[in-house]
Motif scaffolding. Sequence first.
Motif, PDB file in Angstrom:
ATOM      1  N   HIS A 202       0.488  -1.435   0.141  1.00 44.71           N
ATOM      2  CA  HIS A 202      -0.438   0.021  -0.003  1.00 44.71           C
ATOM      3  C   HIS A 202       0.639   1.341  -0.372  1.00 44.71           C
ATOM      4  N   ALA A 203       2.186   1.273   0.596  1.00 47.46           N
ATOM      5  CA  ALA A 203       3.048   2.531   0.852  1.00 47.46           C
ATOM      6  C   ALA A 203       3.248   2.899  -0.440  1.00 47.46           C
ATOM      7  N   GLN A 204       4.083   1.660  -0.910  1.00 45.67           N
ATOM      8  CA  GLN A 204       3.994   1.888  -2.811  1.00 45.67           C
ATOM      9  C   GLN A 204       4.020   2.030  -4.159  1.00 45.67           C
ATOM     10  N   ALA A 205       2.516   1.654  -3.747  1.00 41.70           N
ATOM     11  CA  ALA A 205       1.581   2.124  -4.406  1.00 41.70           C
ATOM     12  C   ALA A 205       1.076   3.300  -4.469  1.00 41.70           C
ATOM     13  N   VAL A 206       0.948   4.289  -2.915  1.00 41.35           N
ATOM     14  CA  VAL A 206       0.644   5.993  -2.284  1.00 41.35           C
ATOM     15  C   VAL A 206       1.917   6.888  -3.666  1.00 41.35           C
ATOM     16  N   ALA A 207       3.042   6.114  -3.007  1.00 45.58           N
ATOM     17  CA  ALA A 207       4.274   6.739  -2.864  1.00 45.58           C
ATOM     18  C   ALA A 207       4.111   6.548  -5.181  1.00 45.58           C
ATOM     19  N   GLU A 208       3.870   5.249  -5.742  1.00 45.26           N
ATOM     20  CA  GLU A 208       4.229   5.829  -6.913  1.00 45.26           C
ATOM     21  C   GLU A 208       2.378   6.925  -7.500  1.00 45.26           C
ATOM     22  N   SER A 209       1.656   6.128  -6.623  1.00 41.61           N
ATOM     23  CA  SER A 209       0.847   7.375  -7.302  1.00 41.61           C
ATOM     24  C   SER A 209       0.749   8.925  -7.144  1.00 41.61           C
ATOM     25  N   GLU A 210       1.665   9.439  -5.998  1.00 38.64           N
ATOM     26  CA  GLU A 210       1.593  10.446  -5.393  1.00 38.64           C
ATOM     27  C   GLU A 210       2.853  11.588  -5.148  1.00 38.64           C
ATOM     28  N   GLY A 211       3.817  10.460  -5.435  1.00 39.02           N
ATOM     29  CA  GLY A 211       5.224  10.644  -5.630  1.00 39.02           C
ATOM     30  C   GLY A 211       6.447  10.460  -4.751  1.00 39.02           C
ATOM     31  N   ARG A 212       5.158  10.628  -2.666  1.00 40.27           N
ATOM     32  CA  ARG A 212       5.947  11.158  -1.723  1.00 40.27           C
ATOM     33  C   ARG A 212       4.589  11.138  -0.725  1.00 40.27           C
ATOM     34  N   ILE A 213       5.412  10.266   0.271  1.00 43.98           N
ATOM     35  CA  ILE A 213       4.284  10.400   1.720  1.00 43.98           C
ATOM     36  C   ILE A 213       4.524  11.716   2.449  1.00 43.98           C
TER      37      ILE A 213
ATOM     38  N   TYR B 148      -0.190  -4.093  19.090  1.00 41.79           N
ATOM     39  CA  TYR B 148      -0.076  -2.763  18.642  1.00 41.79           C
ATOM     40  C   TYR B 148       0.624  -2.910  18.360  1.00 41.79           C
ATOM     41  N   ASN B 149       2.865  -3.050  18.549  1.00 40.03           N
ATOM     42  CA  ASN B 149       4.086  -2.809  18.211  1.00 40.03           C
ATOM     43  C   ASN B 149       4.412  -3.221  16.656  1.00 40.03           C
ATOM     44  N   ARG B 150       3.469  -4.342  17.261  1.00 41.10           N
ATOM     45  CA  ARG B 150       4.025  -5.200  15.557  1.00 41.10           C
ATOM     46  C   ARG B 150       3.228  -3.855  14.193  1.00 41.10           C
ATOM     47  N   CYS B 151       2.172  -3.683  14.384  1.00 42.27           N
ATOM     48  CA  CYS B 151       0.982  -2.618  13.680  1.00 42.27           C
ATOM     49  C   CYS B 151       2.115  -1.265  13.440  1.00 42.27           C
ATOM     50  N   ASN B 152       2.366  -0.874  14.685  1.00 41.14           N
ATOM     51  CA  ASN B 152       2.751   0.471  14.494  1.00 41.14           C
ATOM     52  C   ASN B 152       4.487   0.254  14.331  1.00 41.14           C
ATOM     53  N   PHE B 153       5.138  -0.416  13.873  1.00 41.35           N
ATOM     54  CA  PHE B 153       6.229  -0.948  13.714  1.00 41.35           C
ATOM     55  C   PHE B 153       6.179  -0.914  11.948  1.00 41.35           C
ATOM     56  N   LEU B 154       5.540  -1.913  11.482  1.00 39.87           N
ATOM     57  CA  LEU B 154       5.116  -2.151  10.519  1.00 39.87           C
ATOM     58  C   LEU B 154       4.782  -0.898   9.803  1.00 39.87           C
ATOM     59  N   THR B 155       3.646  -0.158  10.212  1.00 39.62           N
ATOM     60  CA  THR B 155       2.883   1.170   9.475  1.00 39.62           C
ATOM     61  C   THR B 155       4.428   2.068   9.409  1.00 39.62           C
ATOM     62  N   ALA B 156       5.143   2.637  10.526  1.00 35.81           N
ATOM     63  CA  ALA B 156       5.751   3.556  10.141  1.00 35.81           C
ATOM     64  C   ALA B 156       7.091   3.109   9.634  1.00 35.81           C
ATOM     65  N   GLN B 157       7.670   2.046   9.021  1.00 36.03           N
ATOM     66  CA  GLN B 157       8.635   1.680   8.229  1.00 36.03           C
ATOM     67  C   GLN B 157       8.463   1.538   6.591  1.00 36.03           C
ATOM     68  N   ALA B 158       7.391   1.334   6.631  1.00 34.89           N
ATOM     69  CA  ALA B 158       6.961   1.335   5.493  1.00 34.89           C
ATOM     70  C   ALA B 158       6.606   2.936   5.135  1.00 34.89           C
ATOM     71  N   ALA B 159       5.942   3.772   5.799  1.00 38.45           N
ATOM     72  CA  ALA B 159       5.794   5.500   5.511  1.00 38.45           C
ATOM     73  C   ALA B 159       7.660   5.965   5.314  1.00 38.45           C
ATOM     74  N   ALA B 160       7.312   5.371   6.587  1.00 38.29           N
ATOM     75  CA  ALA B 160       9.372   6.339   6.898  1.00 38.29           C
ATOM     76  C   ALA B 160      10.095   6.087   5.105  1.00 38.29           C
TER      77      ALA B 160
END
Length: 268
Positions: A77-88, A120-132
């Motif tokens: 999902h993060a990759q798709a957003v970055a490809e369509s918008e240019g960044r996060i 909670y720690n798993r999903c926070n790690f995954l979403t932060a890493q993908a966005a960062a």
Amino acid sequence: MTMQGGLLQDKIAVIHGGSGAIGGAVARAFARDGARVHLTARHREGLERVAQDIAAAGGHAAIATLDAMDADAVEAHAQAVAESEGRIDIALNAVGIVHVQGPTFAELSVQEYLQPIADYNRCNFLTAQAAAKRMRSGGVLLTLSTPGSRMSGVGFLGYGATCASIEAFSRLLAGELGPAGIRVVCLRPHAIPDALPRSHAREVFAESARRAGVSIEAMLEEAARTGTLLGRLPTLQQVANYAAFVASDRAAAMTGAIANLSCGALVD
């Protein structure tokens, strides 16, 4: 909902848990202030309601169904957003996970204690890493905690430890990402009464209220009256408005911070 020259004009924001009470409120505030928001959750119906509200007010919202515990799905999902918008530019994890509250330490199983900490720690790690990985200098990562991270009491041992760990994660992550110009701020609101109709919190609070012999609403009213300096609890709009501010360039000097939105339940 979009305003020319708004706080977040043309920012690209990803909100995991975007169909929930806090996630939806923040999404609406971000869009109101000019951001293009991308919302995720496990179920489409709630996402569509939030996206329709944003579109009706003239904003932009895209939705995607995914499980924030699924590393591959979050990354794709993060990759798709970055490809369509240019960044996060901005990412918020507002995912709510049902867990056990109410039982005392003597009653609590080790699995019940560890489940919120792990999830909670798993999903926070995954979403932060993908966005960062898709952020430039000026990017902002937002996490969520509660005053349970610093309060002592009965019945919330696992979630209190969870919140303390999310706050520590946020502080440490700010140190890792600071050299890249990416800010990390943890929002720490108290219980939010007007979130109950749309939040997993009603299910979470039910056992504690039952043991106290009161309704959930009465339990929160007592917490507000006796446990906060302002004699009230935060509203969804107050939390969302602060999230929009802290994600904006007006808060560019803030990182590694825990934003106290507890109405004075905690005093820093």
